[in-house]
Design a protein around this motif. Sequence first.
Motif, PDB file in Angstrom:
ATOM      1  N   GLU A  38      34.748  48.950 -17.608  1.00 59.03           N
ATOM      2  CA  GLU A  38      35.791  48.585 -16.640  1.00 59.03           C
ATOM      3  C   GLU A  38      35.996  47.071 -16.603  1.00 59.03           C
ATOM      4  O   GLU A  38      37.083  46.589 -16.287  1.00 59.03           O
ATOM      5  CB  GLU A  38      35.407  49.088 -15.246  1.00 59.03           C
ATOM      6  N   ASP A  39      34.930  46.307 -16.927  1.00 55.33           N
ATOM      7  CA  ASP A  39      35.024  44.848 -16.887  1.00 55.33           C
ATOM      8  C   ASP A  39      35.943  44.307 -17.975  1.00 55.33           C
ATOM      9  O   ASP A  39      36.438  43.186 -17.869  1.00 55.33           O
ATOM     10  CB  ASP A  39      33.635  44.217 -17.060  1.00 55.33           C
ATOM     11  N   ARG A  40      36.143  45.090 -19.031  1.00 52.93           N
ATOM     12  CA  ARG A  40      36.877  44.571 -20.192  1.00 52.93           C
ATOM     13  C   ARG A  40      38.275  44.089 -19.818  1.00 52.93           C
ATOM     14  O   ARG A  40      38.739  43.055 -20.310  1.00 52.93           O
ATOM     15  CB  ARG A  40      36.952  45.636 -21.282  1.00 52.93           C
ATOM     16  N   LYS A  41      38.941  44.822 -18.928  1.00 57.19           N
ATOM     17  CA  LYS A  41      40.310  44.423 -18.570  1.00 57.19           C
ATOM     18  C   LYS A  41      40.336  43.126 -17.760  1.00 57.19           C
ATOM     19  O   LYS A  41      41.394  42.499 -17.641  1.00 57.19           O
ATOM     20  CB  LYS A  41      41.002  45.552 -17.807  1.00 57.19           C
ATOM     21  N   SER A  42      39.180  42.726 -17.198  1.00 59.94           N
ATOM     22  CA  SER A  42      39.102  41.467 -16.445  1.00 59.94           C
ATOM     23  C   SER A  42      38.560  40.325 -17.298  1.00 59.94           C
ATOM     24  O   SER A  42      38.408  39.215 -16.815  1.00 59.94           O
ATOM     25  CB  SER A  42      38.208  41.644 -15.212  1.00 59.94           C
ATOM     26  N   LEU A  43      38.252  40.602 -18.567  1.00 60.72           N
ATOM     27  CA  LEU A  43      37.706  39.591 -19.476  1.00 60.72           C
ATOM     28  C   LEU A  43      38.624  39.470 -20.701  1.00 60.72           C
ATOM     29  O   LEU A  43      38.227  39.785 -21.828  1.00 60.72           O
ATOM     30  CB  LEU A  43      36.297  39.989 -19.917  1.00 60.72           C
ATOM     31  N   PRO A  44      39.861  39.024 -20.509  1.00 58.20           N
ATOM     32  CA  PRO A  44      40.819  39.008 -21.633  1.00 58.20           C
ATOM     33  C   PRO A  44      40.396  38.109 -22.782  1.00 58.20           C
ATOM     34  O   PRO A  44      40.576  38.469 -23.951  1.00 58.20           O
ATOM     35  CB  PRO A  44      42.120  38.519 -20.983  1.00 58.20           C
ATOM     36  N   PHE A  45      39.828  36.929 -22.484  1.00 53.92           N
ATOM     37  CA  PHE A  45      39.437  36.025 -23.575  1.00 53.92           C
ATOM     38  C   PHE A  45      38.263  36.614 -24.354  1.00 53.92           C
ATOM     39  O   PHE A  45      38.255  36.588 -25.594  1.00 53.92           O
ATOM     40  CB  PHE A  45      39.074  34.648 -23.017  1.00 53.92           C
ATOM     41  N   THR A  46      37.289  37.146 -23.647  1.00 56.38           N
ATOM     42  CA  THR A  46      36.128  37.763 -24.301  1.00 56.38           C
ATOM     43  C   THR A  46      36.572  38.920 -25.194  1.00 56.38           C
ATOM     44  O   THR A  46      36.131  39.045 -26.341  1.00 56.38           O
ATOM     45  CB  THR A  46      35.131  38.268 -23.236  1.00 56.38           C
ATOM     46  N   ASP A  47      37.446  39.753 -24.663  1.00 57.64           N
ATOM     47  CA  ASP A  47      37.950  40.895 -25.424  1.00 57.64           C
ATOM     48  C   ASP A  47      38.712  40.418 -26.659  1.00 57.64           C
ATOM     49  O   ASP A  47      38.582  40.988 -27.751  1.00 57.64           O
ATOM     50  CB  ASP A  47      38.862  41.740 -24.529  1.00 57.64           C
ATOM     51  N   ALA A  48      39.484  39.368 -26.499  1.00 54.78           N
ATOM     52  CA  ALA A  48      40.251  38.821 -27.625  1.00 54.78           C
ATOM     53  C   ALA A  48      39.328  38.290 -28.717  1.00 54.78           C
ATOM     54  O   ALA A  48      39.571  38.510 -29.912  1.00 54.78           O
ATOM     55  CB  ALA A  48      41.182  37.710 -27.127  1.00 54.78           C
ATOM     56  N   VAL A  49      38.263  37.603 -28.328  1.00 58.15           N
ATOM     57  CA  VAL A  49      37.313  37.066 -29.317  1.00 58.15           C
ATOM     58  C   VAL A  49      36.651  38.202 -30.096  1.00 58.15           C
ATOM     59  O   VAL A  49      36.531  38.150 -31.325  1.00 58.15           O
ATOM     60  CB  VAL A  49      36.239  36.188 -28.633  1.00 58.15           C
ATOM     61  N   ILE A  50      36.233  39.253 -29.391  1.00 56.33           N
ATOM     62  CA  ILE A  50      35.567  40.386 -30.061  1.00 56.33           C
ATOM     63  C   ILE A  50      36.530  41.066 -31.030  1.00 56.33           C
ATOM     64  O   ILE A  50      36.140  41.439 -32.144  1.00 56.33           O
ATOM     65  CB  ILE A  50      35.022  41.374 -29.012  1.00 56.33           C
ATOM     66  N   HIS A  51      37.790  41.218 -30.643  1.00 57.44           N
ATOM     67  CA  HIS A  51      38.789  41.793 -31.558  1.00 57.44           C
ATOM     68  C   HIS A  51      39.008  40.876 -32.765  1.00 57.44           C
ATOM     69  O   HIS A  51      39.104  41.345 -33.907  1.00 57.44           O
ATOM     70  CB  HIS A  51      40.115  42.014 -30.830  1.00 57.44           C
ATOM     71  N   GLU A  52      39.079  39.575 -32.527  1.00 58.44           N
ATOM     72  CA  GLU A  52      39.325  38.641 -33.626  1.00 58.44           C
ATOM     73  C   GLU A  52      38.137  38.599 -34.588  1.00 58.44           C
ATOM     74  O   GLU A  52      38.322  38.428 -35.802  1.00 58.44           O
ATOM     75  CB  GLU A  52      39.626  37.246 -33.065  1.00 58.44           C
TER      76      GLU A  52
END
Length: 1011
Positions: free
Chosen positions: A341-355
């Motif tokens: 559930e935290d992922r939607k509140s951590l946009p930069f973190t999620d973006a880094v993991i995708h990149e």
Amino acid sequence: MDFSATVIIAGLIVALLWLLRVKNTKKYKLPPGPTALPVIGNLPQLQKDAPFKSFLKLSKTYGPVMTVYLGWQRTIVLVGYDAVKGALVDQADDFTGRGPLPFLMKATKGYGLGISNGERWRQLRRFTLTTLRDFGMGRKGMEEWTQEESTHLRARIDTFKAKPFDPTFLLSCTVSNVICALVFGERFDYDDKQFLHLLNIIAEVLRFNSSTKGQMYNVFPWLMEHLPGHQHKVFAQVEELRGFIKTKIQEHKDTLDSSSPRDFIDCFLIRMNQEKDISTSEFQFENLVGTVLNLFLAGTETTSSTIRYALSVLIKYPNIQEKMQQEIDTVIGQNRCPNMEDRKSLPFTDAVIHEVQRFLDIVPLSLPHYALQDISFRGYTIPKGTIIIPLLHSVLKEEKQWETPWSFNPKHFLDQNGNFHKNLAFMPFAAGKRACVGESLARMELFIFMVSLLQRFKFSYTEGPDSINLVPEFSGFANLPRSYQIIATPRCMEFSVTLISAGLLIVLLWLLSLKSRKHVCLPPGPTALPIIGNLLQLDRRAPFKTLRKLSESYGPVITVYLGRQRLVVLVGYDAVKEALVDQADDFTGRGPIPFLVRATKGYGLAISNGERWRQLRRFTLTTLRDFGMGRKGMEEWIQEEAKHLVARINSTKVTPFDPTFFMSCTVSNVICCLVFGQRFSYDDDNFLHLLQIINDTLKFGSSPWGQLYNIFPRLMERLPGRQHKVFARIEELRDFTMKKIQEHQETLEPSSPRDYIDCFLTRLSQEKHLPTSEFHYENLVSTVLNLFLAGTETTSSTMRFSLNVLIKYPKIQEDMQQEIDTVIGQERSPCMEDRKSLHFTDAVLHEVQRLMDIVPMSIPHYALHDITFRGYTIPKVLTFPLNKCYFKMFKIKTKCSISLSPQNTMIVPLLHSVLKEEKQWETPWSFNPQHFLDHNGNFKKNPAFLPFSAGKRACVGESLARMEMFLFMVSLLQRFTFSVPGGPDSVDLSPEHSSFANLPRRYNIIATPRL
């Protein structure tokens, strides 16, 4: 014939075969491609250590769909997002075939999910996806397993004490343990030598496939089989993996319980047995071995390599690491376990993991597809038997899709406002019907493991960021990152800085707290008097009735004061659901009810918050489920206990008896089996004494005296009264619990836990050196006490009330018995499957719980931070937790906190108002099973049925309580008709005690056997 003649004849045969092949392909309109040489095809034109780069370069000449020859094997390469999507998604049915990759064919002997096609693939894929989802993949259960494994990973990294270490096998252990839990039903210790050896084999297998020799084997398998080389050693190691898997399968066969499967292997064995006589079934031993090998290989190395690469990226770019940690600290903090559930509140973190996944490009060539029939694609014909390569490398690095494809750039996944945004060309798991079956699991692991690591550590390298090379060490089948000896430094401030900051923060918060109350927009409510608040306005015997009445004047969200304690009361289904479900994260706090704090000494699951609550709740739910809660194993325990209850009632021989302790014994024995690993006799005097204590404790909590203790605990501690006797008796319960724990410690076998206590003791031993672990003795004692209390009285009281209702309304009792006789009869034990056929019975049991309203005010919630709700502000608890250094300074032995405000906020979700709301129920104040029946007499749910509360703090034993209610009540009605000497009209359904709980009146009832 001499050697020269042999060479000439061989050359002529090869040339002839090549000419025939060229002639044969002319009848097809193949995609264009470079001219191929006999035997070796286009191999000289490919970069041997990164063939995918050559394919990308060739596509500039021949277009996005081209033909190349790898040796004799005709291969169609799809380049770019449009071509790959056009094939795998838009023409998914045509491209479902999987290429017979020679290495995998030999490793799996041609069996298993990975390289199967046709009916075998359909049967195995459907089964695998369904089974893995049933065991939690992509759901909350798997999230908790992953969180649990992350604690082991962090604990192991802590042991390096900020010294350099190679994370390769540590990450492999961590990731592999998640798939092992799904497939084998167990995790392995990080020091398990056999496990580490197997992980080394998996790493070696992937390295070989990504090497030039591995690629040569897949092009010329018949030749490589006859040449000396590393390939023979690799296949010998693969046989070790197969041997390990076969051993695990045999262990599962020896201990298989078909009614209670533990993992993927169990489910496959059960299906094998069910379909052993079906000739078309693919559920056979070799397919089991091959599929488990697929899952074990795929579920380990790719994700662990991606995490290793992510760490290299963060060391290479320390500013990105720092920015991620700032975001994580703001949203989650450094102590709470992250969840999905935290992922939607951590946009930069999620973006880094995708990149990281895009830039690493872990499987650049994908697993090859296969033309199972002639395929028409983009005006070309792809003949049957052709290998097809969807070049994922070309999609993840396509300039048309990515702003800076050859640079590491998290902005590829961020919009102009810094919010995460998807890109359709993000395909590290491929796409279409042959996409990776473990995609959801891999995404979850990447997010939870990476966030957990960044919460706790700062990663660096002794030679500095510039020495990190992000170019893969091996490329081919997979891009494998380079290994580095990294440093994980725990994130903490020096003590002096902490002390100064804490002092300033305390002073600042105290000053702010004096002003903040004037500026907070609290919900409306009646005017409160100094010291006593709104107590004079409340019905002391049923305060929830007054609160519901006040809502008619002040609305569904009201503020009242019990003494100096501020309460925000939520009234009605809409308000309660919006808080506990829609804003679940805001309302997870549990109020520190003084009575429960004193009884548990502030420890245990029930009233804990933060990391303690998360660790204990996750462990408790997982452990109770492992021992059968909500499953077939628990159903059988309850059926067995029902027989004891029926036998004991039979012994009353149709004479009046009080069922109170019969019901308490019955229900308590179920939780005792889970927690203590044993049941107790109904004649056990010590057990009956403990049940009397539990009964008295609940009565005290529901009395005016108990309410006063919760409002004025300091005053009540100094006054004489019944409260002192109650706490003395609770100490007897604690002593009994501690004695049982001691007995378990003396006979503990960590490899074979018998019950909840054994599992907790094992975990306690594993984490005894972890300062952040909540697995210690006091939490064990109090959590067991929570389970023993909650697992006994509420369900047994509800069953007693059910009997009162059935005696009050004999026609309802008769209708239930008729339905039970029709569906089950009077001899067979009921099971949970019967419930869907017993509509009226199920409706009556639900209506009993609704009308009884067992915990009308729920257990209070707590504002752990300022909560914005319906335009109001619910202020947080202004406390500053002190660490152990402060406690030593002031000679305080336990963790505590200093309150900076005398008015923290309790939140009461008024379940009474939900279960009796006129908007939700046709006749809320009457007993009416029609509330749960549709016009056809079928059972129907009502979302306002919330006797167990809702959201993240809902009762952990809800599934167990529902099962007990159904099985015990149906078992009783099969055998007996219930009545009282004074007749139905003498039964009063109004509670004997109300407040914390509504407790039913006691009657001497008669149980007449049904002949």
